[in-house]
Design a protein around this motif. Structure first.
Motif, PDB file in Angstrom:
ATOM      1  N   GLN A 110       0.946  -1.742   0.136  1.00 24.86           N
ATOM      2  CA  GLN A 110      -0.100   0.185   0.028  1.00 24.86           C
ATOM      3  C   GLN A 110       0.590   1.036   0.512  1.00 24.86           C
ATOM      4  O   GLN A 110       1.494   1.626   0.707  1.00 24.86           O
ATOM      5  CB  GLN A 110      -1.008  -0.229   1.036  1.00 24.86           C
ATOM      6  CG  GLN A 110      -2.141   1.066   1.741  1.00 24.86           C
ATOM      7  CD  GLN A 110      -2.912   1.105   0.156  1.00 24.86           C
ATOM      8  OE1 GLN A 110      -3.592  -0.137   0.774  1.00 24.86           O
ATOM      9  NE2 GLN A 110      -3.621   2.001  -0.645  1.00 24.86           N
ATOM     10  N   ASP A 113      -2.915   5.871  -1.744  1.00 28.51           N
ATOM     11  CA  ASP A 113      -3.996   4.884  -2.304  1.00 28.51           C
ATOM     12  C   ASP A 113      -3.316   3.957  -3.116  1.00 28.51           C
ATOM     13  O   ASP A 113      -4.730   3.152  -3.678  1.00 28.51           O
ATOM     14  CB  ASP A 113      -5.284   5.770  -2.138  1.00 28.51           C
ATOM     15  CG  ASP A 113      -5.575   7.267  -1.207  1.00 28.51           C
ATOM     16  OD1 ASP A 113      -5.527   6.528  -0.018  1.00 28.51           O
ATOM     17  OD2 ASP A 113      -6.081   7.879  -1.337  1.00 28.51           O
ATOM     18  N   THR A 208      -0.893   6.964   6.711  1.00 31.72           N
ATOM     19  CA  THR A 208      -1.324   5.556   7.260  1.00 31.72           C
ATOM     20  C   THR A 208      -0.533   4.424   8.012  1.00 31.72           C
ATOM     21  O   THR A 208       0.433   4.195   7.028  1.00 31.72           O
ATOM     22  CB  THR A 208      -2.043   4.986   6.390  1.00 31.72           C
ATOM     23  OG1 THR A 208      -2.916   5.687   5.743  1.00 31.72           O
ATOM     24  CG2 THR A 208      -3.157   3.635   6.359  1.00 31.72           C
ATOM     25  N   LYS A 338      -1.038  10.061  -4.653  1.00 28.07           N
ATOM     26  CA  LYS A 338      -2.817   9.073  -5.302  1.00 28.07           C
ATOM     27  C   LYS A 338      -2.990   9.165  -3.155  1.00 28.07           C
ATOM     28  O   LYS A 338      -2.885   8.054  -3.397  1.00 28.07           O
ATOM     29  CB  LYS A 338      -3.095   7.655  -5.888  1.00 28.07           C
ATOM     30  CG  LYS A 338      -4.676   7.342  -5.679  1.00 28.07           C
ATOM     31  CD  LYS A 338      -4.736   6.064  -5.957  1.00 28.07           C
ATOM     32  CE  LYS A 338      -5.988   5.517  -6.821  1.00 28.07           C
ATOM     33  NZ  LYS A 338      -6.009   3.960  -7.557  1.00 28.07           N
ATOM     34  N   TRP A 339      -3.654   9.966  -2.843  1.00 33.35           N
ATOM     35  CA  TRP A 339      -3.959  10.566  -1.644  1.00 33.35           C
ATOM     36  C   TRP A 339      -4.606  10.751  -0.944  1.00 33.35           C
ATOM     37  O   TRP A 339      -5.096  12.046  -1.213  1.00 33.35           O
ATOM     38  CB  TRP A 339      -2.569  10.956  -1.077  1.00 33.35           C
ATOM     39  CG  TRP A 339      -2.199  10.598   0.797  1.00 33.35           C
ATOM     40  CD1 TRP A 339      -2.936  11.737   0.837  1.00 33.35           C
ATOM     41  CD2 TRP A 339      -2.312   9.784   1.475  1.00 33.35           C
ATOM     42  NE1 TRP A 339      -2.299  11.789   3.077  1.00 33.35           N
ATOM     43  CE2 TRP A 339      -2.710   9.920   2.938  1.00 33.35           C
ATOM     44  CE3 TRP A 339      -2.235   8.664   0.720  1.00 33.35           C
ATOM     45  CZ2 TRP A 339      -2.023   9.516   3.804  1.00 33.35           C
ATOM     46  CZ3 TRP A 339      -2.187   7.454   2.492  1.00 33.35           C
ATOM     47  CH2 TRP A 339      -2.271   8.332   3.481  1.00 33.35           C
ATOM     48  N   ASP A 340      -5.873  10.625  -0.325  1.00 30.52           N
ATOM     49  CA  ASP A 340      -6.656  11.243   0.473  1.00 30.52           C
ATOM     50  C   ASP A 340      -6.795  10.635   1.868  1.00 30.52           C
ATOM     51  O   ASP A 340      -7.764  11.298   1.985  1.00 30.52           O
ATOM     52  CB  ASP A 340      -8.073  10.663  -0.149  1.00 30.52           C
ATOM     53  CG  ASP A 340      -9.075   9.781  -0.647  1.00 30.52           C
ATOM     54  OD1 ASP A 340      -8.538   8.579   0.153  1.00 30.52           O
ATOM     55  OD2 ASP A 340      -9.661   8.975  -0.899  1.00 30.52           O
ATOM     56  N   SER A 342      -7.830   8.168   3.320  1.00 27.92           N
ATOM     57  CA  SER A 342      -9.130   7.738   3.596  1.00 27.92           C
ATOM     58  C   SER A 342      -8.394   5.824   4.347  1.00 27.92           C
ATOM     59  O   SER A 342      -9.406   5.611   5.324  1.00 27.92           O
ATOM     60  CB  SER A 342      -9.877   7.278   3.125  1.00 27.92           C
ATOM     61  OG  SER A 342      -9.168   6.717   1.409  1.00 27.92           O
ATOM     62  N   TYR A 343      -7.978   5.617   4.002  1.00 24.61           N
ATOM     63  CA  TYR A 343      -6.495   4.280   4.632  1.00 24.61           C
ATOM     64  C   TYR A 343      -6.245   4.698   5.921  1.00 24.61           C
ATOM     65  O   TYR A 343      -6.173   3.848   7.100  1.00 24.61           O
ATOM     66  CB  TYR A 343      -6.144   3.498   3.602  1.00 24.61           C
ATOM     67  CG  TYR A 343      -6.350   2.986   2.682  1.00 24.61           C
ATOM     68  CD1 TYR A 343      -7.075   2.139   2.611  1.00 24.61           C
ATOM     69  CD2 TYR A 343      -6.182   3.606   1.087  1.00 24.61           C
ATOM     70  CE1 TYR A 343      -8.046   1.853   1.877  1.00 24.61           C
ATOM     71  CE2 TYR A 343      -7.027   3.479   0.696  1.00 24.61           C
ATOM     72  CZ  TYR A 343      -7.722   1.908   0.683  1.00 24.61           C
ATOM     73  OH  TYR A 343      -8.330   1.324  -1.056  1.00 24.61           O
TER      74      TYR A 343
END
Length: 343
Positions: A110, A113, A208, A338-340, A342-343
């Protein structure tokens, strides 16, 4: 017509007739043998089908297939930092006529994202043997063995002293890269701590938490393989992973991607005890005796960790490296943004 000519013609005709009869006999024999071979092959295939259908149905319906996949997933995710087993696929273990179980499952890191496929795990178990599994990673670089953590010195009865290895730090590496990337990184802690204490420190950053190495009494309670570099000691350890729930007949029902949330972390810690106990009870594998010693130690002394695998934006990992209690950072992977979170 002379008598000799008539006799010659008759002999010639007889020879031709015998030759035709011989050819017919040869073809009949060949066809007979061919039909016999085909019938035997069909019979063998029919017997194989009759034998395999009930075995395959039982293997699937009894949950043995899902149990084997669970065994392999638990073994990999509790021993390999930064690596996770694909859970959203339809892959299921199979069994062959010799009752050998086997499976192949994708592995990924991972990174931000992104779920980056990095190889696969293949596993096999003979009917009376142990589980043998191989983790095949698609390596880009030679001698790239950055999959271990430094044991916190206090766990071995020592104190931490600052150490300059002379090797380029992760911050120096990342400092040469512009914004717009996400990375995965491993780091160790200078002192052991509970998972909650480590989570509280990391929660200040936009990253994360994927795994944490758990100290199970290696070296202090029992002998195991290890390596040293200066004052640092490296050992193979069990990994605390995000909460993974299995339902009836060991079928995967739900899972989390991180250890960030307090409730999810508490559930992951509780499930860790259950998973290792289940693995020891149900599995037949090489490190089973060692895992029992690890579980005994953790039950008696509590669960302490000494590092983490995290992922997030490149600048956040740089900030994380400034934490006083963290050291020995290693890069696990890097990808475009690629990242928000949320994980």
């Amino acid at each position: 017509m002379k008598k000799d000519d008539v006799l010659s013609e008759w002999n010639e005709s007889e020879e031709q007739t015998d030759e035709k009869s011989a050819k017919k006999l040869v073809w009949r024999t060949r066809l007979s043998i061919s039909f016999t071979v085909v019938r035997m092959l069909l019979l063998i295939f029919l017997l194989y089908v009759i034998y395999m259908i009930p075995i395959s149905i039982y293997y699937e319906m009894s949950g043995k297939s899902a149990e084997f996949d669970r065994l392999v997933t638990t073994l990999v995710e509790t021993r390999h930092p930064g690596i996770a087993v694909e859970k959203s696929g339809s892959n299921e273990a199979e069994i062959n006529p010799f009752l050998t179980q086997h499976t192949s499952i994708n592995l990924y890191r991972q990174v931000g994202d992104w779920q980056v496929v990095v190889g696969e795990v293949t596993a096999k178990k003979w009917v009376f043997g142990q589980i043998n599994y191989t983790v095949d990673l698609d390596k880009k670089f030679l001698n790239n063995d950055n999959t271990t953590f430094v044991v916190a010195p206090d766990l071995l009865g020592n104190t931490f002293t600052e150490y300059d290895s002379g090797v380029m730090t992760l911050a120096e590496q990342l400092g040469k890269i512009d914004d717009g990337y996400v990375v995965q990184a491993n780091f160790s802690t200078k002192e052991s701590m509970t998972p909650e204490e480590l989570r509280d420190i990391i929660s200040k950053y936009d990253v994360t938490i994927q795994q944490m190495p758990v100290y199970g009494g290696e070296l202090t309670e029992f002998e195991t393989s290890y390596s040293k570099a200066g004052q640092f000691t490296f050992i193979p350890s069990l990994m605390l992973r995000p909460y993974t729930q299995y339902g009836d007949e060991n079928r995967l029902s739900s899972w989390f991607h991180s250890l960030n949330e307090q409730e999810g972390l508490s559930e992951a810690v509780e499930k860790f005890y259950d998973d290792i106990a289940w693995l020891i009870d149900k599995g037949s594998y090489q490190e089973k005796d060692i895992d029992q010693k690890r579980l005994d130690y953790i039950n008696e002394n509590g669960l302490n960790v000494y590092g983490a695998t995290v992922t997030g934006p490149i600048r956040e990992i740089e900030r994380l490296e400034e934490e006083v209690m963290f050291h020995q950072f290693e890069l696990g992977g890097i990808e475009v943004w690629k990242w928000d979170g949320s994980y």
